[in-house]
Design an enzyme around this catalytic site. Sequence first.
Site, PDB file in Angstrom:
ATOM      1  N   GLY A 226     -11.039  -1.865   5.798  1.00 54.74           N
ATOM      2  CA  GLY A 226      -9.668  -2.156   5.427  1.00 54.74           C
ATOM      3  C   GLY A 226      -9.170  -1.155   4.399  1.00 54.74           C
ATOM      4  O   GLY A 226      -9.960  -0.490   3.720  1.00 54.74           O
ATOM      5  N   CYS A 227      -7.857  -1.046   4.276  1.00 61.50           N
ATOM      6  CA  CYS A 227      -7.289  -0.054   3.357  1.00 61.50           C
ATOM      7  C   CYS A 227      -7.577  -0.394   1.897  1.00 61.50           C
ATOM      8  O   CYS A 227      -7.997   0.477   1.116  1.00 61.50           O
ATOM      9  CB  CYS A 227      -5.794   0.100   3.605  1.00 61.50           C
ATOM     10  SG  CYS A 227      -4.851  -1.447   3.590  1.00 61.50           S
ATOM     11  N   TYR A 228      -7.368  -1.647   1.497  1.00 58.57           N
ATOM     12  CA  TYR A 228      -7.689  -2.032   0.119  1.00 58.57           C
ATOM     13  C   TYR A 228      -9.181  -1.871  -0.182  1.00 58.57           C
ATOM     14  O   TYR A 228      -9.547  -1.309  -1.229  1.00 58.57           O
ATOM     15  CB  TYR A 228      -7.260  -3.472  -0.151  1.00 58.57           C
ATOM     16  CG  TYR A 228      -5.787  -3.688  -0.340  1.00 58.57           C
ATOM     17  CD1 TYR A 228      -5.046  -2.930  -1.252  1.00 58.57           C
ATOM     18  CD2 TYR A 228      -5.117  -4.680   0.371  1.00 58.57           C
ATOM     19  CE1 TYR A 228      -3.691  -3.151  -1.437  1.00 58.57           C
ATOM     20  CE2 TYR A 228      -3.764  -4.913   0.187  1.00 58.57           C
ATOM     21  CZ  TYR A 228      -3.051  -4.147  -0.715  1.00 58.57           C
ATOM     22  OH  TYR A 228      -1.707  -4.379  -0.900  1.00 58.57           O
TER      23      TYR A 228
END
Length: 352
Positions: free
Chosen positions: A150-152
Amino acid sequence: MKISVAVSGASGYAGGEVLRLLANHPQVQIGAITAHSNAGSRLGELQPHLYSLADRLLEENSVANLAGHDVVFLALPHGASGEIAAQLPAETLVIDAGADHRLVYAGAWQEFYHSEHAGTWPYGLPELPIAHGRRQREELRTTKRIAVPGCYPTSALLALAPGFAAGALLADDVVIVSASGTSGAGKAAKTNLLGSEVIGSMAPYGVGGVHRHTPEIEQGLSSVAGEQVTVSFTPTLAPMSRGILTTATAKVAPQLLKETSAAQLRQIWVDAYEDEEFIHVLPEGQWPATQSVLGSNHVGIQVALDERTGRVIVCSVIDNLTKGTAGAAVQSMNIALGLEENLGLKQLGVAP
């Protein structure tokens, strides 16, 4: 002979970014481009910036259209990619840019995603430290299934992993606050993503440990630390289209705090990433800005010690669509296929 690649979910932001990078990849031939509700449309109607692919028609998002390619990228909502991936041939390299195959524990998946767990694939964050001084890229060299982070979690893990790998940080007091551009929420129309709601305003969401990326961050840091790491994670929506700024803090181990200067602590991060092409620990006094990494696979990091509280503070910036999604996917593909890791990823950030 070039590598044949299919992209599923090409009408969304993640799928469009995968295509943008693949269009500049010297070893790739783009095959099927598929979508769900937008099947039959010209790609240029939905991704007008992809000029070289504008006249390509989006095909139906089916296993029949995806099978037969060397590589399949899945840029689909959670739940959808697991169903399709299970039907693709074992010899096909399948790279899931969605969430379905990231989490190891089925219980964590069911708690945060409220559906059946599709299983776990090797994690597509090559720079992440793993056991015995190795990196996650070693796990990617021999696999045909890859789960893109995921990006986070990408921004958070790259910020704190060196400290945990070195045994410098305590596992029970980690606080992460991340500000993301609106593209991280996808293309679907939502009131809180309207320009009139976003421009000139910032707002937290998913507060109180309920954001779906929380268990992924804890899973990644725990694997690096060799013990359970507990994280307080708060995401914030920022008035920009793309980019993530993460500020991550953790308590420094007391004995290390007594014996180590701020410069020596920072050197842990410098040493950890000195051979990584895409990760840059900035010169002292220079703080990362999202603008510097836009459109690129690069990561900017700075490290400081708050001597008053005994906490390390690490700030990291990524482009959520590139290093946070599509860039990691292409980078992982390159590794799995034995190609140069930076192929299709040599773009620098755009500024101003």
